[in-house]
Write an enzyme that holds these catalytic residues in place. Structure first.
Site, PDB file in Angstrom:
ATOM      1  N   ASP A  53       0.885  -1.164   0.000  1.00 41.12           N
ATOM      2  CA  ASP A  53       0.000   0.000   0.000  1.00 41.12           C
ATOM      3  C   ASP A  53       0.923   1.214   0.000  1.00 41.12           C
ATOM      4  OD1 ASP A  53      -1.579   2.198   0.694  1.00 41.12           O
ATOM      5  OD2 ASP A  53      -2.908   1.000   1.962  1.00 41.12           O
ATOM      6  N   TYR A 146      -8.343  16.045  -6.509  1.00 41.54           N
ATOM      7  CA  TYR A 146      -7.602  15.355  -7.577  1.00 41.54           C
ATOM      8  C   TYR A 146      -6.699  16.331  -8.334  1.00 41.54           C
ATOM      9  CZ  TYR A 146      -6.656  12.175 -11.464  1.00 41.54           C
ATOM     10  OH  TYR A 146      -6.025  11.382 -12.403  1.00 41.54           O
ATOM     11  N   LYS A 150      -2.600  16.423  -8.824  1.00 44.17           N
ATOM     12  CA  LYS A 150      -1.950  16.290 -10.132  1.00 44.17           C
ATOM     13  C   LYS A 150      -1.190  17.566 -10.532  1.00 44.17           C
ATOM     14  CE  LYS A 150      -3.010  11.982 -10.931  1.00 44.17           C
ATOM     15  NZ  LYS A 150      -1.960  10.936 -10.930  1.00 44.17           N
TER      16      LYS A 150
END
Ligand SMILES: NC(=O)c1ccc[n+]([C@@H]2O[C@H](COP(=O)([O-])OP(=O)(O)OC[C@H]3O[C@@H](n4cnc5c(N)ncnc54)[C@H](OP(=O)(O)O)[C@@H]3O)[C@@H](O)[C@H]2O)c1
Length: 224
Positions: A53, A146, A150
């Site tokens: 993980d 998100y 990014k």
């Protein structure tokens, strides 16, 4: 970089872009390690899946201990690909979900990169590819978490590129538009057009296979 016999590590190898990339790197002759929580369905003598993980530093450390231990401290290529997205209004985002996304999409790239840079520096050779997104170039409604991750991976990449180029290490960030993977099942949105993950994997392999003197630092690619 000529990939035959090179040691490659791909995070997020169990599905989608990462799985396609594992297969493409194997086709190019590399020895490939894939990190993910669920098994990576590849049965090939030059591939090994390492259960990890990437939000857990200790699990990253254990995985890279195996890779580096088996190859005399050598990794030629790292692809920081593991990631996920969700798109929702900011007041609907739980702090734990925000943290998990940043841990997966950004902090994991930092942690994995730290594992390989010392040996790449010592060998004056190597490449690190970070999987960004067009969502790392412009904001998207519902994409605060998100897009933040990014945009950040783009900044991380560009800074790392400037830091490592003098050591013969290439750093690239690839920013795809929508790709046909399970990503959107979880993300809660459905685009109209998609890239195919196998095509994107071919593109990443082509970038890696460019002559070592060429530094492709950033590439955005969209569906036509
Ligand atoms: N699909 C798109 O349209 C698109 C566009 C631009 C960029 N991207 C980026 O491309 C990358 C790959 O996404 P995808 O489209 O291929 O989606 P995907 O099919 O859902 O694959 C995501 C991969 O990341 C792994 N992953 C997620 N959380 C992880 C964790 N905590 N630890 C280890 N592995 C983890 C998953 O493995 P496990 O669940 O087995 O752990 C899986 O292998 C992501 O960074 C995504 O942001 C995707």
């Amino acid at each position: 970089m000529e990939l035959a016999g090179k040691i490659a590590v791909v995070t997020g190898s169990s599905s989608g872009i990462g799985l396609s990339l594992v297969r493409a790197l194997l086709d190019a002759g590399a020895v490939v390690y894939g990190l993910s929580r669920s098994a990576t369905p590849v049965d090939q003598p030059r591939f090994r899946w390492l259960k990890a993980d990437v939000t857990i530093e200790q699990e990253i450390g254990q995985a890279f201990d195996i890779v580096l231990g088996q190859h005399g401290g050598r990794v030629d290529l790292l692809v920081n690909n593991a990631g996920f997205g969700f798109f929702r209004d900011i007041e609907m985002i739980e702090t734990a979900d925000w943290r998990r996304l940043i841990d997966t999409n950004l902090t994991a790239a930092f942690l994995c990169t730290k594992q390989v840079v010392p040996s790449m520096k010592a060998k004056h050779h190597g490449m690190i590819v970070n999987v960004g997104s067009v969502a790392g170039k412009r904001g998207i409604k519902g994409g605060t978490a998100y897009c933040a991750s990014k945009f950040a991976i783009n900044g991380f990449s560009e800074s790392l590129m400037e830091e490592l180029r003098e050591f013969g290490i290439r750093v690239a960030c690839i920013n795809p538009g929508s790709v046909m993977t399970g990503f959107f099942d979880r993300a809660g949105i459905q685009p109209k057009k998609y890239l195919q993950p196998d095509d994107l994997a071919r593109l990443i392999v082509a970038l890696v296979e460019l002559p070592d003197g060429m530094l492709p630092d950033e590439l955005t690619v969209r569906p036509l």
